[in-house]
Design an enzyme around this catalytic site. Sequence first.
Site, mmCIF file in Angstrom:
data_model
loop_
_atom_site.group_PDB
_atom_site.id
_atom_site.type_symbol
_atom_site.label_atom_id
_atom_site.label_comp_id
_atom_site.label_asym_id
_atom_site.label_seq_id
_atom_site.Cartn_x
_atom_site.Cartn_y
_atom_site.Cartn_z
ATOM 1 C CB CYS A 90 -11.340 -2.436 1.910
ATOM 2 S SG CYS A 90 -10.281 -1.615 0.706
ATOM 3 C CB CYS A 92 -10.494 0.762 -2.543
ATOM 4 S SG CYS A 92 -9.796 2.045 -1.520
ATOM 5 C CB CYS A 109 -8.788 -1.280 7.067
ATOM 6 S SG CYS A 109 -7.213 -0.534 6.614
ATOM 7 C CB CYS A 111 -7.668 -6.155 3.711
ATOM 8 S SG CYS A 111 -6.343 -5.535 2.642
ATOM 9 C CB CYS A 120 -2.530 -1.029 0.847
ATOM 10 S SG CYS A 120 -3.816 0.225 1.085
HETATM 11 FE FE1 SF4 Z 1 -8.226 -1.277 1.924
HETATM 12 FE FE2 SF4 Z 1 -5.603 -0.861 2.113
HETATM 13 FE FE3 SF4 Z 1 -7.032 -1.119 4.322
HETATM 14 FE FE4 SF4 Z 1 -6.589 -3.226 2.718
HETATM 15 S S1 SF4 Z 1 -5.065 -2.100 3.907
HETATM 16 S S2 SF4 Z 1 -8.538 -2.645 3.683
HETATM 17 S S3 SF4 Z 1 -6.617 -2.297 0.693
HETATM 18 S S4 SF4 Z 1 -7.239 0.519 2.839
#
Ligand code: SF4
Length: 151
Positions: A90, A92, A109, A111, A120
Site C-alpha cells: 500500500c 498510502c 493490495c 490489504c 481502502c
Molecule cells: Fe492501500 Fe486500498 Fe490497496 Fe488497501 S486496498 S492496500 S488501502 S490501495
Amino acid sequence: MRAIQASTSYSTPIHFGPPSLAASSPRYLNHRHVISAKGEPTEKSVEIMRKFSEQYARRSGTYFCVDKSVTSVVIKGLADHKDTLGAPLCPCRHYDDKAAEAVQGFWNCPCVPMRERKECHCMLFLTSDNDFAGQDQVISLEEIKETTAGM
Ligand code: SF4
C-alpha cells in the site's frame, strides 16, 4: 476545501480534488494521503496494477474515485512498490521497513482491511455509499498518464 495530498517522487506535495468537491464534505479535507512512491514505475507494472484494480473493483463491488487522478496516483504508487519491493505494498502508509512489510503481506493490495471490511484508506476502492465514489470500475492507461502528467 477538500483535497487529497500526495507526496511522491512525481512531485512535491500534490493536492487533488476538483473544486466542485471542495465545499460539500469536510471528510475530504481531513482525508489526506501521502503516497510514498520513490520512482517512476515501469509501464508494465502500471498496466498490471491497472488491470488488477479494475478486476478487484468489479469483484468487490466498489468504484473508483470521482477524481480519477486519485485512482491514478494510487495505481502508480502500487506499481512502484511492485517494481522496487516485488509486491504491491500500500503506497498510502508510512513504514519503518518497507521490505519487511511487503514480506509480511498485511498491507499488500488488497490489504486485509479491504478484504475483510472494504476499507481502502487510499480511496482506490470506494463503496457506492461513499461521497467520493464515481461510477467507474475502469480506468485506461491513457487516463493514468493524463491525470498524472507533470506530477
Ligand atoms: Fe492501500 Fe486500498 Fe490497496 Fe488497501 S486496498 S492496500 S488501502 S490501495
